[in-house]
Design an enzyme around this catalytic site. Structure first.
Site, mmCIF file in Angstrom:
data_model
loop_
_atom_site.group_PDB
_atom_site.id
_atom_site.type_symbol
_atom_site.label_atom_id
_atom_site.label_comp_id
_atom_site.label_asym_id
_atom_site.label_seq_id
_atom_site.Cartn_x
_atom_site.Cartn_y
_atom_site.Cartn_z
ATOM 1 N N TYR A 189 0.836 -1.200 0.000
ATOM 2 C CA TYR A 189 0.000 0.000 0.000
ATOM 3 C C TYR A 189 0.875 1.256 0.000
ATOM 4 C CZ TYR A 189 -4.432 2.436 0.790
ATOM 5 O OH TYR A 189 -5.552 3.224 0.639
ATOM 6 N N GLY A 200 -17.946 -2.358 -1.232
ATOM 7 C CA GLY A 200 -18.422 -1.442 -0.201
ATOM 8 C C GLY A 200 -18.656 -0.041 -0.748
ATOM 9 N N ARG A 260 -19.109 -8.482 -12.082
ATOM 10 C CA ARG A 260 -18.629 -9.684 -12.782
ATOM 11 C C ARG A 260 -19.714 -10.750 -12.767
ATOM 12 N NH1 ARG A 260 -13.115 -11.269 -9.906
ATOM 13 N NH2 ARG A 260 -14.321 -10.569 -8.097
#
Length: 299
Positions: free
Chosen positions: A18, A119, A140
């Protein structure tokens, strides 16, 4: 601490991939809700009993108790559901800012987004609905597709389509009943993004806030030349850092979101509550493909 979710960014931080990494040893978790037990003598913005959420990333919320500086927390009302409070500071805030900051959207306008079951995707659907903005939601294909479509429609989605449908001529029929979007929200990358971009209005904006496919955003040259589309990026952590000198915008946004929660216009995403001691099970579940339920550690 009362409850804290497991988000993709939390996993990425643990993996070391990250953009921000905590100094080790560190506690995982960037989001959650806690109840103030005790405050120092100089603290003025909160008192024992208040509910608080992180004002910034990197606090480490996967724990039962913590001592935090006052400026790293934000008070939220204690009359909203605990799961809503626990999941308020990342996904709904991201959805709110992307809908508000990149295009001037009016009631009746439309937005297209991929990973609509995420979310952020679920928050986009609900906030857009509250603002009178229509949503085209791309997911998807999967074995339980009808169930997922039903859930997203119940949140207020106008259209739910698969990535395969995005490439078909049938899309023309869809745009007979809804205007072409001025805003596209991308957290996938790869082909999904390229196909979504084709349906954007001239001079429209595509905002990328994630890259779940781990593939680059590929844009046809014609989209730039003939449609003059704009490509932007958004990272909630950076937005919050930019507001640290003056938290009025952050407080105002959180208040607006809490008001939507009170009105029943914004709910927590589909959640699975897991006791902290079963954190391994929760972490494994959060990394499985086609996950539509957010793992929430109950602390």
């Amino acid at each position: 601490m009362l409850a804290a979710p497991i988000n993709p960014a939390d996993i990425n931080m643990i993996q070391g991939t990250y953009a921000i990494l905590s100094e080790l040893p560190a506690v995982g978790g960037n989001e959650g809700v806690g109840q103030v037990v005790k405050v120092g003598s100089c603290v003025t913005s909160m008192k024992p009993g208040d509910w608080v959420i992180p004002a910034d990333a990197g606090l480490g919320t996967w724990r039962t108790e913590a001592v935090f500086p006052e400026e790293t927390l934000l008070r939220v009302p204690g009359d909203i559901p605990v799961l809503c409070a626990a999941t308020l500071s990342v996904n709904p805030c991201t959805a709110y800012r992307m809908l508000a900051d990149f295009e001037t959207l009016r009631p009746g306008d439309s937005v297209i987004q991929n990973a609509a079951n995420s979310g952020v995707g679920q928050a986009v659907i609900q906030i857009a609905k509250a603002f009178g903005i229509r949503t085209i939601n791309v997911v998807r294909d999967r074995p339980d597709l009808p169930k997922l479509v039903e859930r997203l429609m119940s949140l207020g989605a106008d259209h739910v389509i698969t990535e395969e449908m995005l490439r078909k001529p049938d899309m023309k029929d869809l745009f007979k009943s809804i205007p072409k979007p001025r805003l596209a929200l991308n957290c996938v990358g790869g082909k999904s993004t390229t196909e979504m971009l084709r349906h954007l209005q001239p001079k429209g904006t595509m905002v990328t806030y994630g890259g779940m496919a781990k593939q680059p955003v590929m844009v046809p040259v014609s989209a730039f030349i003939f449609k003059d589309v704009k490509l932007r990026g958004f990272w909630m952590t950076q937005w919050k850092k930019d507001q640290m000198h003056n938290k009025d915008s952050l407080k105002s946004m959180v208040e607006s979101l809490c008001e939507l929660v009170r009105k029943g216009q914004l709910t927590a995403p589909a959640c699975t509550e897991v006791p902290l001691e079963d954190y391994r099970t929760a972490l494994e579940a959060s990394m499985k493909p086609f996950t539509s339920s957010k793992q929430i550690l109950i602390l």
